[in-house]
Design a protein around this motif. Structure first.
Motif, PDB file in Angstrom:
ATOM      1  N   TYR A  14     -50.105   7.361 -59.833  1.00 33.98           N
ATOM      2  CA  TYR A  14     -49.038   8.340 -60.061  1.00 33.98           C
ATOM      3  C   TYR A  14     -47.732   7.644 -60.415  1.00 33.98           C
ATOM      4  O   TYR A  14     -47.302   6.725 -59.711  1.00 33.98           O
ATOM      5  CB  TYR A  14     -48.848   9.203 -58.808  1.00 33.98           C
ATOM      6  CG  TYR A  14     -50.062  10.049 -58.507  1.00 33.98           C
ATOM      7  CD1 TYR A  14     -50.464  11.037 -59.393  1.00 33.98           C
ATOM      8  CD2 TYR A  14     -50.810   9.845 -57.352  1.00 33.98           C
ATOM      9  CE1 TYR A  14     -51.597  11.811 -59.134  1.00 33.98           C
ATOM     10  CE2 TYR A  14     -51.938  10.615 -57.081  1.00 33.98           C
ATOM     11  CZ  TYR A  14     -52.319  11.601 -57.979  1.00 33.98           C
ATOM     12  OH  TYR A  14     -53.426  12.361 -57.733  1.00 33.98           O
ATOM     13  N   ASP A  15     -47.124   8.096 -61.482  1.00 30.53           N
ATOM     14  CA  ASP A  15     -45.848   7.543 -61.945  1.00 30.53           C
ATOM     15  C   ASP A  15     -44.716   8.343 -61.276  1.00 30.53           C
ATOM     16  O   ASP A  15     -44.386   9.454 -61.701  1.00 30.53           O
ATOM     17  CB  ASP A  15     -45.816   7.685 -63.482  1.00 30.53           C
ATOM     18  CG  ASP A  15     -44.518   7.216 -64.084  1.00 30.53           C
ATOM     19  OD1 ASP A  15     -43.529   7.033 -63.349  1.00 30.53           O
ATOM     20  OD2 ASP A  15     -44.484   7.046 -65.322  1.00 30.53           O
ATOM     21  N   LEU A  16     -44.150   7.763 -60.230  1.00 26.85           N
ATOM     22  CA  LEU A  16     -43.154   8.509 -59.450  1.00 26.85           C
ATOM     23  C   LEU A  16     -41.839   8.677 -60.199  1.00 26.85           C
ATOM     24  O   LEU A  16     -41.119   9.651 -59.988  1.00 26.85           O
ATOM     25  CB  LEU A  16     -42.912   7.808 -58.108  1.00 26.85           C
ATOM     26  CG  LEU A  16     -44.150   7.686 -57.197  1.00 26.85           C
ATOM     27  CD1 LEU A  16     -43.754   7.142 -55.834  1.00 26.85           C
ATOM     28  CD2 LEU A  16     -44.887   9.014 -57.047  1.00 26.85           C
ATOM     29  N   ASP A  46     -51.085  15.700 -52.678  1.00 29.17           N
ATOM     30  CA  ASP A  46     -50.818  14.333 -52.225  1.00 29.17           C
ATOM     31  C   ASP A  46     -49.493  14.314 -51.428  1.00 29.17           C
ATOM     32  O   ASP A  46     -48.509  14.928 -51.837  1.00 29.17           O
ATOM     33  CB  ASP A  46     -50.697  13.443 -53.466  1.00 29.17           C
ATOM     34  CG  ASP A  46     -50.333  12.032 -53.108  1.00 29.17           C
ATOM     35  OD1 ASP A  46     -51.250  11.236 -52.896  1.00 29.17           O
ATOM     36  OD2 ASP A  46     -49.121  11.718 -53.027  1.00 29.17           O
ATOM     37  N   ILE A  49     -46.367  12.831 -53.403  1.00 26.00           N
ATOM     38  CA  ILE A  49     -45.934  13.737 -54.474  1.00 26.00           C
ATOM     39  C   ILE A  49     -45.285  14.990 -53.895  1.00 26.00           C
ATOM     40  O   ILE A  49     -44.198  15.409 -54.301  1.00 26.00           O
ATOM     41  CB  ILE A  49     -47.147  14.092 -55.361  1.00 26.00           C
ATOM     42  CG1 ILE A  49     -47.516  12.828 -56.134  1.00 26.00           C
ATOM     43  CG2 ILE A  49     -46.865  15.262 -56.282  1.00 26.00           C
ATOM     44  CD1 ILE A  49     -48.566  12.983 -57.146  1.00 26.00           C
ATOM     45  N   CYS A 268     -47.789  13.148 -64.579  1.00 20.31           N
ATOM     46  CA  CYS A 268     -47.392  11.944 -63.836  1.00 20.31           C
ATOM     47  C   CYS A 268     -48.602  11.203 -63.276  1.00 20.31           C
ATOM     48  O   CYS A 268     -48.445  10.147 -62.677  1.00 20.31           O
ATOM     49  CB  CYS A 268     -46.378  12.288 -62.758  1.00 20.31           C
ATOM     50  SG  CYS A 268     -47.132  12.864 -61.260  1.00 20.31           S
ATOM     51  N   GLY A 269     -49.811  11.732 -63.470  1.00 20.28           N
ATOM     52  CA  GLY A 269     -50.975  11.059 -62.891  1.00 20.28           C
ATOM     53  C   GLY A 269     -51.985  10.640 -63.935  1.00 20.28           C
ATOM     54  O   GLY A 269     -52.125  11.288 -64.985  1.00 20.28           O
ATOM     55  N   SER A 372     -55.301   6.728 -53.955  1.00 14.94           N
ATOM     56  CA  SER A 372     -54.143   6.927 -54.833  1.00 14.94           C
ATOM     57  C   SER A 372     -53.187   5.751 -54.708  1.00 14.94           C
ATOM     58  O   SER A 372     -52.977   5.241 -53.610  1.00 14.94           O
ATOM     59  CB  SER A 372     -53.387   8.199 -54.433  1.00 14.94           C
ATOM     60  OG  SER A 372     -54.218   9.311 -54.624  1.00 14.94           O
ATOM     61  N   TYR A 374     -49.218   4.387 -56.384  1.00 17.32           N
ATOM     62  CA  TYR A 374     -47.983   4.970 -56.911  1.00 17.32           C
ATOM     63  C   TYR A 374     -47.224   3.898 -57.655  1.00 17.32           C
ATOM     64  O   TYR A 374     -47.064   2.772 -57.153  1.00 17.32           O
ATOM     65  CB  TYR A 374     -47.120   5.508 -55.761  1.00 17.32           C
ATOM     66  CG  TYR A 374     -47.926   6.412 -54.857  1.00 17.32           C
ATOM     67  CD1 TYR A 374     -48.049   7.766 -55.128  1.00 17.32           C
ATOM     68  CD2 TYR A 374     -48.621   5.876 -53.764  1.00 17.32           C
ATOM     69  CE1 TYR A 374     -48.835   8.575 -54.326  1.00 17.32           C
ATOM     70  CE2 TYR A 374     -49.403   6.681 -52.958  1.00 17.32           C
ATOM     71  CZ  TYR A 374     -49.513   8.031 -53.244  1.00 17.32           C
ATOM     72  OH  TYR A 374     -50.293   8.825 -52.462  1.00 17.32           O
ATOM     73  N   SER A 376     -43.667   2.806 -59.159  1.00 18.93           N
ATOM     74  CA  SER A 376     -42.250   3.151 -59.062  1.00 18.93           C
ATOM     75  C   SER A 376     -41.444   1.921 -59.435  1.00 18.93           C
ATOM     76  O   SER A 376     -41.666   0.847 -58.858  1.00 18.93           O
ATOM     77  CB  SER A 376     -41.943   3.586 -57.626  1.00 18.93           C
ATOM     78  OG  SER A 376     -40.600   3.905 -57.498  1.00 18.93           O
ATOM     79  N   GLN A 383     -49.485   4.228 -50.217  1.00 18.20           N
ATOM     80  CA  GLN A 383     -48.764   5.189 -49.387  1.00 18.20           C
ATOM     81  C   GLN A 383     -48.085   4.472 -48.215  1.00 18.20           C
ATOM     82  O   GLN A 383     -46.959   4.793 -47.844  1.00 18.20           O
ATOM     83  CB  GLN A 383     -49.760   6.223 -48.862  1.00 18.20           C
ATOM     84  CG  GLN A 383     -49.103   7.514 -48.487  1.00 18.20           C
ATOM     85  CD  GLN A 383     -50.172   8.478 -47.999  1.00 18.20           C
ATOM     86  OE1 GLN A 383     -51.177   8.679 -48.678  1.00 18.20           O
ATOM     87  NE2 GLN A 383     -49.972   9.047 -46.846  1.00 18.20           N
ATOM     88  N   ARG A 394     -36.635   9.008 -52.026  1.00 17.86           N
ATOM     89  CA  ARG A 394     -37.596   8.673 -53.075  1.00 17.86           C
ATOM     90  C   ARG A 394     -37.083   8.969 -54.452  1.00 17.86           C
ATOM     91  O   ARG A 394     -37.371   9.839 -55.129  1.00 17.86           O
ATOM     92  CB  ARG A 394     -38.901   9.403 -52.775  1.00 17.86           C
ATOM     93  CG  ARG A 394     -39.571   8.833 -51.567  1.00 17.86           C
ATOM     94  CD  ARG A 394     -40.671   9.733 -51.104  1.00 17.86           C
ATOM     95  NE  ARG A 394     -40.149  10.659 -50.128  1.00 17.86           N
ATOM     96  CZ  ARG A 394     -40.605  10.777 -48.886  1.00 17.86           C
ATOM     97  NH1 ARG A 394     -41.565  10.045 -48.484  1.00 17.86           N
ATOM     98  NH2 ARG A 394     -40.064  11.632 -48.066  1.00 17.86           N
TER      99      ARG A 394
END
Ligand code: LLP
Length: 394
Positions: A14-16, A46, A49, A268-269, A372, A374, A376, A383, A394
């Motif tokens: 996931y692209d935060l 999630d 997210i 974003c995923g 998952s 992330y 960033s 996580q 965030r």
């Protein structure tokens, strides 16, 4: 993008940064007109997210008792939670009443009676928006259309008067307004324009204002670009909300709300998967990945098409059917996909998997569940990393 080749596949990435940008933009465009957004948590539940979305002031839209529970655990305030679904159980209704969520989006006269009865027995007051089935064609895939007479969702117009009467004769039910949701992955604004016209006339015909209706919840459904996500990562929220502002004509003071899912999180995923084999068939070649329909059901369920890229090869273009390892013939991500010449060990990305991928996983074939990660600021985080960094804002 940071180096991810060493991570065990398949996984969701996931692209935060994109998520934050998307949610902030949606929020500010809605804010121009005083509109409020509930996040349809069914799209992706999630924790990272959901918390990012909560931090940006959105409420939650739930369709099960567990989604209500989970939203509360993620810190969504009860007064920002709405709860739809055609088959709420007595336990789920009780839970939502005792947690004092903002309102039920009630889908039938029969359900309304049960909500009233449960509220009476346990001494609660139930705030209720009536979900109306407006009989509007959403111009999307038949399986994700919800606002037609043939669909199970919402109260059809011939029954709306009865539902309003039940509300006005009940001490336990407080009618707050109307709810609509005509479908998902809607890429033209035209169905929404028709919805506005239908809403305007329903508001007058059924005298919603006099019944105490002050909330109009228009649901979600705004689509994303699955064909060219790299060049079109954020939906045009400006045009979307402007359309409602232009076409709705409601009494002053009516609060307009939306329940967006896919448009907030879809782009974003991605799924990161490894090629297990490139197999020669008759007149075609298969790329067999270690991800399957268990991680992304959309292609097998709705013939959905996601953009697929080979992140490691620079070979000459070739045509492949990209398939998963699951024992189902529909476990196909794409037919005749053009990829650079692909070999065992290559890394494939399946884009636009932020919505309705991780939240719709199966454990068919006793498959392991995919983790998952992330991204960033150019780093890949777990996580636990994110909790360790205490990225509250965030
Ligand atoms: N509100 C209600 C009442 C809904 O039923 C839905 C989605 C939404 C809001 C959010 O819709 P969105 O903005 O995400 O389109 N699994 C399918 C989509 C099913 C949508 C179900 N309802 C897919 O992968 O295309």
């Amino acid at each position: 993008m940071a180096d991810i080749t060493g991570i065990r596949t398949p996984f969701y990435l996931y692209d935060l940064d994109l998520l934050k940008k998307t949610v902030s933009l949606a929020s500010s465009e809605a804010g121009r007109y005083g509109y409020y957004i509930h996040y349809a948590i069914k799209a992706n539940n999630d924790p990272v997210i959901s918390s990012i979305i909560r931090d940006r002031g959105l409420g939650a839209d739930c369709v099960s008792g567990n989604e209500v529970r989970r939203s509360l655990e993620y810190g969504f305030s009860p007064d920002t939670i709405v709860y739809a679904g055609v088959g709420k159980t007595d336990e789920e209704i009780k839970l939502a009443l005792s947690e004092n969520i903002f309102c039920f989006n009630c889908e039938s006269v029969e359900e309304l009676e049960v909500i009233g009865e449960i509220a009476r027995v346990y001494g609660f007051k139930a705030r209720v928006a009536l979900r109306v089935n407006p009989a509007i064609e959403a111009e999307t895939h038949r399986y994700i259309t919800t606002g037609l007479d043939e669909n199970k969702f919402g109260i059809s117009l011939p029954h709306l008067k009865k539902a309003l009467d039940i509300c006005s004769n009940s001490d336990e039910i407080e009618f707050v307004g109307l709810h609509f949701h005509i479908g998902s992955q809607i890429t033209s604004l035209e169905p929404y324009r028709r919805l506005c016209e239908r809403v305007n006339s329903i508001w007058i015909e059924f005298d919603i204002e006099r019944s105490g209706g002050r909330i109009l919840n228009l649901g979600g459904g705004f689509g994303i670009d699955y064909t060219d996500p790299e060049n079109n990562p954020i939906p045009d929220f400006g045009s979307f909300f402007a359309l409602f502002n232009r076409h709705l004509s409601l009494p002053a003071g009516t609060e307009v709300r939306f329940e967006l899912g896919r448009s907030l999180v879809g782009q974003c995923g991605r799924i990161v998967t490894r090629v297990l084999y490139t197999k020669k068939g008759v007149g075609k070649k298969f790329v067999i990945t270690d991800a399957g329909m268990t991680e992304l059901m959309r292609p097998s369920l709705y013939q959905a098409s996601h953009r697929i890229i080979n992140a490691t090869s620079t070979g000459n273009p070739e045509k492949y059917d990209v398939v998963g390892p699951v024992c189902e013939s529909t476990d196909v991500f794409g037919k005749d996909v053009i990829l650079p010449e692909t070999a065992r060990g290559d890394i494939i990305h399946i884009l636009s998997c932020g919505a309705y991928a991780g939240s719709m996983t199966l454990n068919f074939n006793l498959r392991d569940s995919a983790p998952s990660f992330y991204e960033s600021g150019g780093s890949i985080l777990t996580q636990t990393d994110l909790q360790g960094l205490n990225l509250q804002n965030r």
